[in-house]
Write an enzyme that holds these catalytic residues in place. Sequence first.
Site, PDB file in Angstrom:
ATOM      1  N   ASP A   1       4.194  -0.668  -1.489  1.00 40.89           N
ATOM      2  CA  ASP A   1       2.740  -0.776  -1.472  1.00 40.89           C
ATOM      3  C   ASP A   1       2.227  -0.662  -0.037  1.00 40.89           C
ATOM      4  O   ASP A   1       2.954  -1.004   0.912  1.00 40.89           O
ATOM      5  CB  ASP A   1       2.298  -2.124  -2.045  1.00 40.89           C
ATOM      6  CG  ASP A   1       2.595  -2.264  -3.522  1.00 40.89           C
ATOM      7  OD1 ASP A   1       2.692  -1.225  -4.206  1.00 40.89           O
ATOM      8  OD2 ASP A   1       2.719  -3.405  -3.994  1.00 40.89           O
TER       9      ASP A   1
ATOM     10  N   TYR B   1      14.050  -8.270  -0.619  1.00 45.15           N
ATOM     11  CA  TYR B   1      12.732  -8.491  -0.034  1.00 45.15           C
ATOM     12  C   TYR B   1      12.590  -9.910   0.519  1.00 45.15           C
ATOM     13  O   TYR B   1      13.230 -10.849   0.026  1.00 45.15           O
ATOM     14  CB  TYR B   1      11.631  -8.300  -1.088  1.00 45.15           C
ATOM     15  CG  TYR B   1      11.566  -6.950  -1.722  1.00 45.15           C
ATOM     16  CD1 TYR B   1      10.750  -5.952  -1.189  1.00 45.15           C
ATOM     17  CD2 TYR B   1      12.297  -6.662  -2.868  1.00 45.15           C
ATOM     18  CE1 TYR B   1      10.674  -4.700  -1.788  1.00 45.15           C
ATOM     19  CE2 TYR B   1      12.229  -5.413  -3.467  1.00 45.15           C
ATOM     20  CZ  TYR B   1      11.415  -4.440  -2.920  1.00 45.15           C
ATOM     21  OH  TYR B   1      11.343  -3.205  -3.522  1.00 45.15           O
TER      22      TYR B   1
ATOM     23  N   ASP C   1      -1.919  -9.121  -5.108  1.00 41.77           N
ATOM     24  CA  ASP C   1      -1.701  -9.310  -3.674  1.00 41.77           C
ATOM     25  C   ASP C   1      -3.023  -9.635  -2.993  1.00 41.77           C
ATOM     26  O   ASP C   1      -4.074  -9.678  -3.642  1.00 41.77           O
ATOM     27  CB  ASP C   1      -1.015  -8.086  -3.036  1.00 41.77           C
ATOM     28  CG  ASP C   1      -1.828  -6.801  -3.192  1.00 41.77           C
ATOM     29  OD1 ASP C   1      -3.068  -6.859  -3.176  1.00 41.77           O
ATOM     30  OD2 ASP C   1      -1.221  -5.726  -3.325  1.00 41.77           O
TER      31      ASP C   1
ATOM     32  N   ARG D   1       5.062  -8.352  -6.953  1.00 37.96           N
ATOM     33  CA  ARG D   1       3.739  -8.904  -7.239  1.00 37.96           C
ATOM     34  C   ARG D   1       3.714  -9.611  -8.592  1.00 37.96           C
ATOM     35  O   ARG D   1       3.114 -10.677  -8.742  1.00 37.96           O
ATOM     36  CB  ARG D   1       2.691  -7.785  -7.214  1.00 37.96           C
ATOM     37  CG  ARG D   1       2.317  -7.307  -5.817  1.00 37.96           C
ATOM     38  CD  ARG D   1       1.319  -6.180  -5.866  1.00 37.96           C
ATOM     39  NE  ARG D   1       1.906  -4.945  -6.343  1.00 37.96           N
ATOM     40  CZ  ARG D   1       1.354  -4.145  -7.255  1.00 37.96           C
ATOM     41  NH1 ARG D   1       0.202  -4.481  -7.814  1.00 37.96           N
ATOM     42  NH2 ARG D   1       1.932  -3.016  -7.612  1.00 37.96           N
TER      43      ARG D   1
END
Length: 205
Positions: free
Chosen positions: A47, A75, A89, A181
């Site tokens: 993203d 991550y 987000d 997310r």
Amino acid sequence: MSRRRNGKDIDGILLLDKPEGISSNHALRRVSRLLNARKAGHTGSLDPLATGLLVLCFGRATRISEWLLGAEKTYLTTARLGITTATGDREGETLIERSVPAFSNSQIESLLEEFRGEQQQIPPMYSALKHEGRRLYEIAREGVEVERPPRDIIIYSLQLKDYGDNTLSLFVRCSKGTYIRTLVSDIGERLGCGAHVDTLRRISL
């Protein structure tokens, strides 16, 4: 996949630390122009909000793009508790604000255990997946929500790195197709206060 009619035949893989604020395709195009590469592709979108490892393949190396796309990914993310957003987000419109109860580390650890292992995840509306030929994010921008079939994913590792100031810092190692997310949003709902991704960084495949 990106092709330049008059570019050079360059073969190889470049590991890019993608900055915040640009899409993966934008980053790929910029690097391809700098190298004047004829053929290029990346191995998994990040993203615009996200930073970190973006693997770019050039020339003959694009043949292994699909293999790399299917690799596990790791991550570091910071979840902001108490606020649910449309996109999952901090760039999305605030939908709900809730107070955040006081949690102990042991309570959070116990809840995170529920999200480890094989499971199904419903992709977010704000994603590049297609529904009847259209990208989901295009439909979402019109204020419409459509049914999305759940997908099989695996959370290999989910570790609490820090907790404080209404935030959770998490380490996640997951399978292809996992949306961080959505994971953060689901964790927030299980905590009863909602959550969204405040920062996201991919650190490895």
